[in-house]
Structure formats: structure tokens, C-alpha cells
Enzyme design. Sequence first.
Site, PDB file in Angstrom:
ATOM      1  N   ASP A  91      18.440  25.100 -32.721  1.00  0.00           N
ATOM      2  CA  ASP A  91      17.905  25.060 -33.912  1.00  0.00           C
ATOM      3  C   ASP A  91      18.307  23.694 -34.458  1.00  0.00           C
ATOM      4  O   ASP A  91      17.355  22.862 -34.956  1.00  0.00           O
ATOM      5  CB  ASP A  91      17.819  25.909 -35.148  1.00  0.00           C
ATOM      6  CG  ASP A  91      17.417  27.189 -34.493  1.00  0.00           C
ATOM      7  OD1 ASP A  91      16.417  27.832 -34.912  1.00  0.00           O
ATOM      8  OD2 ASP A  91      18.237  28.266 -33.833  1.00  0.00           O
ATOM      9  N   THR A 105      13.985  32.296 -33.130  1.00  0.00           N
ATOM     10  CA  THR A 105      15.509  32.272 -32.597  1.00  0.00           C
ATOM     11  C   THR A 105      16.100  33.559 -32.327  1.00  0.00           C
ATOM     12  O   THR A 105      16.940  33.498 -31.289  1.00  0.00           O
ATOM     13  CB  THR A 105      16.139  31.817 -33.820  1.00  0.00           C
ATOM     14  OG1 THR A 105      15.571  30.462 -34.369  1.00  0.00           O
ATOM     15  CG2 THR A 105      17.597  31.594 -33.697  1.00  0.00           C
TER      16      THR A 105
END
Length: 323
Positions: A53, A125
Site C-alpha cells: 500500500d 488489502t
Amino acid sequence: MIWKTMSNNLVLRILSSSVNISAKAGSIVRDVMKTGELAVVDKGVNDLQTEADRRAQNCIITSLSKQFPKIAIIGEETLDPNDKIDDKWIVSSFDESVLSHKCPEEWLNVTDEDIVVWVDPLDGTSEYTQGLLDHVTVLIGLSVKGRAIGGVIHQPFYNFDKENDSTKLGRTIWGLVGLGAYGFQHRQPPVGKVIVTTTRSHSSPTINAAIEHINPDEVIRVGGAGHKVLLVIEGQAHAYVFPSRGCKKWDTCAPEAVLESLGGRLTDVFGNQLRYDRNVEHTNELGVLATHCARTSHPYFLAKFSDDIKASLLSSSQMKRNN
């Protein structure tokens, strides 16, 4: 040399740049997974951040900022401004196929000040950390005067289960309202049945009640807002149903624009258009409904949300404002 034959329109240039940037971000996401060192940070309930990320967002925002220094860019992750950005993460090229299109007239005179770009460097995620790689997307959404008009959806692991074949790993889809969407084969959902997709990890009594009221033939529970809207875009589901707060603007901007460019629609569960102005509340407080057809499907599914479900969302939103 390509500029003699290809568009220099601001909107198309941002989308063109974002197509190449998203592919680079996708390669970063894959590279981190290969190392096995995800460096997971828990940001809160059901909200994780990994090294992928962080690196992907640095790639996207730095690359866009260098090419378009006057536009506003809002990313999901809060990062250290002192982070060193690897030069190999910075993308300065444009996708020529995007620039070859003629920009719709309504976007010809857009200025830098009109634009906000919404970035989710790694949507899904939680699924990424669990190895559910087909749920993962990189999202770059373009809004003009608060409206989602352009989007790039990159799937870093598309075809990952065929990696030993000659099939290319990864796929990029992009779209612009008034022009269309590219990078995939558009299909209509099955006729004569109702298929909905919804969250796999953020379920609630309200969400379950909404699904029960719709009474679909099939429910696809998967991760990532981008992935769920893609199921609608590609005709695998009729609607993405999420009558709950929690989904953010960076989750919906790019998918909304691509979906609308194909004749679909994404709103809150009251049918209100989502706003993407730079100072807007980041959370979609009144839920999300995405359908494959704005004219027929959207009114049908909106009518399925009961007064109790709507009251629950309004009450939750009011409590947040009071706090």
C-alpha cells in the site's frame, strides 16, 4: 512526436498517465508479495496497511504530482512525507491508446482547479494479506467539479492462476463518461435471474436484511469495492449492494466513472449521486449501490431498501456527526 497526432486534452492526459502509473503500482504490489515481507500495520477495525500500500501510493501520487502539479490528489494512506521515493517508481510516460481518443466535448475545457484525483493504491488489502489475489485492484479516479468522470482500475494479479502459460499477468481497465470503457470485454448479466455481490468481511444485520429483502438467486461475497464493481461491469452480477457506512471515496470514484461510462450507475442507497469535491467527507456515509443499468436496474434495487434500512443508515450518519 506522438503529440502531433494525439490529444493534449488535460482529462485524457491524466487518464493516459494514470493507466501507465497504475500498471507500475501493480508491479510494485506483486513485487512486495513475492518477498513475503508485507509489513502489515493495523490502522483500526478491519483496516490494514502493508508495505505494498505504502510503496504503491508513493508511486502513484509522486508520478501524478510531477506531471500535474496543480491538481488535487487524495490518497487512502497517510504516509511519512520524508519517505524516500525510489526513482524507478516514478512514471513519466503516457499510454498512447488513451491519447488517440477524441475527448467528449463536456470535458474539453476542464482546468486543473476543477480536478480531484482519488487514489486507492491497493483496494482489498485484507484479501491481499490472505492470498485472495483476484480481489485486489489499484484504483485511480478522476473527478471534475465533484463528479466522478474518469477511472482506471488495474488488477495486478489478473491471470495469476495461469502464470505458467503465455498469458500476460495483470490487466488495466479505464473509462471516461461520454466516451466509454476499454481494456475488457463488456458483457450483460444473465437474464431471468438476480445476482448480487456484497462484502465478505464487513457484514452486518443491516446488510444481511437488505440482501434477504432482495431475495437474489445468488450472492457473491468478495473483497474490495473495486473488485465488486468490476463484477457488475463484466456482467457477473446485476448489482453491488452495500447499505452500510465504511466504503470511502477512493474506493468508489474510479469504479463509478467506469461503470457510468457503460450505462451503469453508482449512488448511495437513497439514489443520491456521490460527491468527490476536495473537502468532502471521505466516507460514503449512506452506503453504496452499483448496478449495471441506470435506467432499469438501479430503480429496481433502490426500491428494495426498506425504510428500516434507510433509517439505520441515517441514524448512524447522524451519530457520527454528533460525535
